[in-house]
Enzyme design. Sequence first.
Site, PDB file in Angstrom:
ATOM      1  N   HIS A   1       0.978  -1.210   0.011  1.00  0.00           N
ATOM      2  CA  HIS A   1       0.134  -0.093  -0.012  1.00  0.00           C
ATOM      3  C   HIS A   1       0.700   1.336   0.135  1.00  0.00           C
ATOM      4  CE1 HIS A   1       0.592   0.856   4.274  1.00  0.00           C
ATOM      5  NE2 HIS A   1       0.345  -0.451   4.356  1.00  0.00           N
TER       6      HIS A   1
ATOM      7  N   ASP B   1       6.220   0.992   7.769  1.00  0.00           N
ATOM      8  CA  ASP B   1       4.916   0.486   7.282  1.00  0.00           C
ATOM      9  C   ASP B   1       4.350   1.475   6.323  1.00  0.00           C
ATOM     10  OD1 ASP B   1       2.409  -0.594   6.992  1.00  0.00           O
ATOM     11  OD2 ASP B   1       1.519   0.328   8.981  1.00  0.00           O
TER      12      ASP B   1
ATOM     13  N   GLU C   1      -4.972   1.925   2.761  1.00  0.00           N
ATOM     14  CA  GLU C   1      -4.962   0.585   3.468  1.00  0.00           C
ATOM     15  C   GLU C   1      -5.189   1.158   5.091  1.00  0.00           C
ATOM     16  OE1 GLU C   1      -3.339  -2.596   6.349  1.00  0.00           O
ATOM     17  OE2 GLU C   1      -2.534  -0.401   5.943  1.00  0.00           O
TER      18      GLU C   1
ATOM     19  N   ASP D   1      -0.154   4.417   1.073  1.00  0.00           N
ATOM     20  CA  ASP D   1      -0.615   5.469   2.245  1.00  0.00           C
ATOM     21  C   ASP D   1       0.202   5.159   3.449  1.00  0.00           C
ATOM     22  OD1 ASP D   1      -2.143   2.856   2.410  1.00  0.00           O
ATOM     23  OD2 ASP D   1      -3.589   4.212   3.617  1.00  0.00           O
TER      24      ASP D   1
ATOM     25  N   GLU E   1       3.967  -6.119   3.954  1.00  0.00           N
ATOM     26  CA  GLU E   1       3.689  -5.752   5.112  1.00  0.00           C
ATOM     27  C   GLU E   1       4.710  -5.875   6.179  1.00  0.00           C
ATOM     28  OE1 GLU E   1       1.531  -3.677   6.650  1.00  0.00           O
ATOM     29  OE2 GLU E   1      -0.291  -3.887   5.218  1.00  0.00           O
TER      30      GLU E   1
END
Length: 358
Positions: free
Chosen positions: A74, A100, A130, A76, A159
Amino acid sequence: MSSLDTPLDLTLDGGALTARLVDFPSVSGDEQALADAVETALRAYPHLTVDRYGNNVVARTNFGRAERVLIAGHLDTVPIADNVPSHVEGDLLYGCGTSDMKSGVAVQLRLAATLTDANHDLTYVFYDCEEIEAARNGLGHLAKHHPDWLTADFAVLMEPSGAMVEGGCQGTMRAQITLTGTRAHAARSWLGDNAIHHAAEVLGRLAAYEPRRVEIDGLEYREGLNAVRIDGGVAGNVIPDECVVTVNFRFAPDRTEADAEAHIREVFDGYKIDVTDSAPGALPGLGGPAAQAFLAATGGQARAKFGWTDVARFSALGVPAVNYGPGDPNLAHKREEHCSLSAIAEVEDRLRAWLTSS
């Protein structure tokens, strides 16, 4: 020229590219500029077919291989906490999203640019939103509107996992427990019934709660049931007639969402309960040949994933998936968030070796 005007250079090493991505703010809901830059950078490589839906970018190879591997991450981050721009201290890169998961996105971009003859066909998915409510999740939008873009035999979600395979994920459920009373003037409190005081019993049940531990496919999952918010009160001179305690249940993937709801209702029997948000977990799925080969290529060890991740979406699509990224999950969302530069290089090297081995 501002950092937002500088094109992404996918020939940078993983650490430098991560820093570039961190300096490109993309808080949830504000990913368009970064999605534009990712799309532009990927379209420069003729071995990739690039598609876009909203702020979600998908790049695919078509080498004619027998199997397809999907690598997703992701774009964001959570809100910036005075931790942009990035900076380096020794082996550590600091900044919002380093762990992250812009370090994982950097690895994706490096692989997408340089793997021109992999042993699998590859799909790289870069998606938005996300970190916020599930209804806005870009991977969910792709699954609904372009499921063919997500077709794969195995998926790796970048992740943060500390450069170790993390299998499956917990499910998550939020519920509101509504407590009622009778409103009155605080000077004559005996004429009322304080709804906030009724929260004591709910909090007492939570304090006494013993979360379950369960082993699945050799991985131990730990559950948790916690109060995450309390709302109540009318004014400084009013006895409140309503109080709402919001709880979050993180449940092991051997429970269905129906099982999880039944458990919450059992724990808080006698109270009014409304489930407000829910997402299923995902079983580890490490027994399949693709997962076993990936596990062997990345060190041979795995642990349970604590937290919900989009491996659950892949599981629902019938695609076995694992979490594997260079970031430390314990640093995610922290003001002092950082990632090891050597871990970024290690994860890229391991994925590259796995995807190019004969």
